[in-house]
Design an enzyme around this catalytic site. Structure first.
Site, PDB file in Angstrom:
ATOM      1  N   GLU A 111     -12.841  -3.585  45.918  1.00 39.62           N
ATOM      2  CA  GLU A 111     -12.254  -4.631  46.762  1.00 39.62           C
ATOM      3  C   GLU A 111     -12.371  -4.254  48.243  1.00 39.62           C
ATOM      4  O   GLU A 111     -12.589  -5.123  49.098  1.00 39.62           O
ATOM      5  CB  GLU A 111     -10.794  -4.864  46.388  1.00 39.62           C
ATOM      6  CG  GLU A 111     -10.614  -5.636  45.085  1.00 39.62           C
ATOM      7  CD  GLU A 111      -9.188  -6.059  44.855  1.00 39.62           C
ATOM      8  OE1 GLU A 111      -8.863  -7.242  45.079  1.00 39.62           O
ATOM      9  OE2 GLU A 111      -8.382  -5.200  44.446  1.00 39.62           O
TER      10      GLU A 111
ATOM     11  N   GLU B 218      -9.823  -4.534  36.322  1.00 41.26           N
ATOM     12  CA  GLU B 218      -8.388  -4.763  36.189  1.00 41.26           C
ATOM     13  C   GLU B 218      -7.995  -5.532  34.927  1.00 41.26           C
ATOM     14  O   GLU B 218      -6.912  -5.322  34.377  1.00 41.26           O
ATOM     15  CB  GLU B 218      -7.847  -5.499  37.424  1.00 41.26           C
ATOM     16  CG  GLU B 218      -7.712  -4.641  38.661  1.00 41.26           C
ATOM     17  CD  GLU B 218      -9.002  -4.525  39.468  1.00 41.26           C
ATOM     18  OE1 GLU B 218      -8.958  -3.975  40.581  1.00 41.26           O
ATOM     19  OE2 GLU B 218     -10.061  -4.986  38.978  1.00 41.26           O
TER      20      GLU B 218
END
Length: 712
Positions: free
Chosen positions: A117, A139
């Site tokens: 990210e 995730e």
């Protein structure tokens, strides 16, 4: 004073080097976010800086948040707290990409989760062309979603199709694939990554991200048919619900983030993402998955139950008695870990077939490009099939993996002891026979232990280590060391009939057969189990293992233990095996039919043998019965001292027989429901269906005072 970052400015380029002094891997933490934010703001305001490089001093670029930290943060976190937790990192990333300076992520090694990210928030991404270098957003695998812009940036960068794949599958992508997907912009040699970053900055690139330019449009789907955006997402949502049901909220939340984020400007999309992240952070499913399959699994692999005071030892040579499927699998796992394996059976042809099993596994791996023929040949050279017990000389450990028959086990144990070293450990791979009884055939019962592997051994991670009444702590330490050496997950239990995994798993199949006996439709039983998250229904799984095996266990328990209470499901087994000659798949027929060349299906004759009642229970009631009966038996194992820690109960359930991962395991399910509610429900079930649902007194006492299980 900086702790997590080192900065260096030269010729207008600021290099930010990620370097957590307290860990081998850079991870996301609140303090790191604060330090990074301050560094970005300083760079933004420094007119001398024309470009920024973000690199790492570690072998990997960066991972996400440490899962132990995440698990700790989850305890008692409100939705508002979780939203703020997400927004802090989101704001830092947004500050980075709007600082007015072009930013390059110079990535060597892995960039995963929050680490990737960070790279997504950079203007340009360069990845090292190295086997250890991967990128991805995993995730979903822990019941969460990327919480600092991952769902919004990725879909705008690479389009709907590819972003859904990356986010919903949680895969890690190699450099070549990541470049093809558009997840990185350049792939260069490891020693050229920083040079390539400087060269790109020298082109004076525009730091403005595409989604900050008026008129930007997200790339629409190509592979999901030409239909409306709403149509695409309706179809994918249906597929996800078919796959996960309502048990796993993360995939649906990720899909919602993509769909809703596409309808609004980027900054509002970030708010959407944080709201969904907050929902998942405060949902027990993510906590359950993280606690069991990552944190507690990792602790077990590191020896959480290993007794102190004993030097860690490695096995150089192992003997395996019995070259059947189980013994062959153990030999393969040992050889894969670099251990010499003597594979012994009564005749050479059988022993050779045991080694051939490993050869077939390797051939498949070579065909899929997972290993080379050379590496496969080296592994096979470590497996020595034989009929000669003298070959056990020099073994550090001998594992018996013959038929579940006390006399046969005693015979091979005596022969092995005569040939093996006097300081070697002897282990039995039994799934039901008491270790203390089997140890009577061995003159050193303190060096005798149970090592219960699961089939197929090459794919099943769990090993149940069983302590006999006289097993020494040092023997346990050596057994745990061996399990760690072959890269499997140990749980430790004390001796009893069925130990832990076999004992609790039996309750699942018995409850399935009891439901059938009561007149519940077979289709409802099987589908309810799968909807609850079990891999297959109880009737299907008992067909695979054979109906004869649990029937034999019941009869043996009746003969040996006067206090044993015969389950009413034994009537079903006797009718199937003795009355109908349908013992399961190996016998060609069981609860299912197995047509040659066709797909198995429930035997239509079940309706005649076990008439379906006119009134059928609610599917939720069937799910409750199938899951709760397993959790109750786990608590009994804890209260009787068969299990010594609730984490081992959860790991054994999830890794051993496929108890639903969303629950975290049989113990975590009780905490998810709430102890007081669980006890109330079990009392209701006991009144309706029998005493097997009565909660143990210890559990009832915990519930009455609001006390949970001890996870320390």
């Amino acid at each position: 004073m900086a702790k997590y970052l080192r900065t260096d400015a030269e010729n207008g380029i600021l290099t930010i080097t990620l370097d957590d002094p307290d860990a081998s891997v850079n991870t996301v933490s609140p303090d790191w976010v604060t330090e990074m934010t301050q560094t970005i703001e300083a760079a933004r305001d420094d007119e001398a800086i024309t470009g920024i490089i973000i690199a790492s001093a570690k072998s990997g670029f960066m991972a996400g948040a440490d899962l132990k930290f995440i698990l700790g943060e989850m305890q008692g976190m409100s939705a508002q707290d979780a939203f703020a937790f997400s927004q802090r990192a989101t704001a830092m990333h947004r500050a980075l990409e709007t600082c007015g300076k072009p930013v390059v992520a110079a990535m060597c090694g892995f960039a995963l989760g929050g680490g990737y990210e960070l790279a997504l928030a950079c203007t340009h991404r360069i990845l090292a062309d190295d086997a250890a270098a991967v990128v991805g957003l995993p995730e979903v695998n822990v019941g969460l979603l990327p919480g600092s812009g991952g769902t919004q940036r990725l879909v705008r960068m690479i389009g709907v199709d590819k972003a859904m794949e990356a986010l919903l599958e949680g895969r890690s992508y190699t450099p070549a694939t990541a470049l093809e997907m558009g997840m990185v912009d350049q792939v260069v040699a490891t020693d050229k990554v920083i040079d390539a970053a400087r060269q790109w900055l020298a082109t004076e690139p525009d730091p403005t991200r595409p989604w900050d330019v008026k008129g930007f449009a997200i790339q629409q789907s190509n592979g999901l048919l030409k239909q409306s955006t709403a149509g695409i997402f309706t179809m994918v949502t249906a597929k996800l619900r078919s796959k996960y049901g309502d048990n796993y909220p993360a995939p649906i939340s990720i899909l919602a983030c993509i769909f809703e984020g596409m309808q609004v400007p980027f900054d509002k999309g970030l708010l959407v993402e944080s709201r969904h992240f907050a929902h998942l952070m405060t949902d027990p499913v993510a906590r359950n998955i993280i606690r069991t399959t990552f944190v507690n699994k990792g602790l077990a692999q590191k020896g959480a139950r290993r007794p102190d005071g004993f030097e860690r030892r490695k096995v150089g040579k192992v003997g395996i008695l019995g070259a059947g499927m189980m013994g062959a699998g153990i030999a393969y796992s040992a050889a894969l870990a670099g251990i010499e394996a003597v594979l012994l059976d009564t005749d050479q042809a059988t022993a050779d077939r045991g080694k051939d099993w490993s050869r077939k596994v390797i051939d498949k791996l070579v065909a899929r490009g997972k290993t080379s023929e050379e590496k496969g040949a080296v592994l096979l050279d470590r497996i020595h099939p034989t009929t000669d017990y003298q070959q056990l000389g020099g073994c550090d450990l001998v594992i018996e993996a013959v038929f579940e028959d006390t006399a046969i086990k005693a015979d091979v144990t005596g022969k092995a002891e005569a040939a093996m070293p006097a300081d070697a450990v002897f282990a039995s791979n039994t799934s039901t026979l008491p270790i203390s009884d089997l140890a009577k055939a061995f003159s050193r019962p303190g060096d005798f232990i149970g090592l219960h592997f699961f089939s197929p051994v090459d794919r099943m991670a769990l090993v149940e280590i069983i302590m006999g009444q006289e097993t020494k702590p040092e023997t346990l330490a050596r057994a745990i060391d061996f399990v760690a050496q072959i890269r499997k997950v140990p749980i430790v239990v004390n001796d009893s009939r069925g130990f832990y995994t076999s004992r609790v798993f039996q309750t699942f199949i018995h409850e399935g057969m009891e439901l059938l006996r009561e007149g519940v439709a077979p289709e409802l039983i099987e589908n309810a189990a799968k909807q609850a998250g079990m891999p297959v229904g109880p009737l299907a799984v008992i067909d695979e293992t054979s109906i004869e095996l649990p029937l034999k266990i019941v009869r043996q328990a009746e003969a040996e233990d006067p206090s044993y209470r015969r389950p009413t499901s034994a009537d079903v087994m006797e009718r199937m095996v003795d009355g109908l000659g349908r013992p399961g798949r190996k016998g060609g027929a069981g609860f299912y039919d197995y047509p040659e060349g066709g797909k198995k299906h429930l035997w239509p004759g079940l309706a005649e043998e076990f008439p379906v009642a006119e009134s059928q229970p609610d599917v939720e009631e069937v799910k409750r019965r199938l899951l709760y009966v397993q959790s109750l038996e786990t608590v009994r194992c804890l209260e009787e001292g068969v299990l010594t820690h609730p984490a081992d109960g959860d790991l054994g359930a999830v890794l051993g027989w496929g108890f639903p991962t969303w629950t975290g395991g049989t113990v975590s399910l009780i905490e998810t429901v709430g102890l007081e509610t669980f006890v109330e429900e079990c009392d209701r079930l006991a009144e309706a269906y029998g005493d097997r649902f009565l909660p143990p007194e210890g559990l009832r006492a915990r519930a009455s005072v609001g006390e949970g299980f001890d996870w320390s």
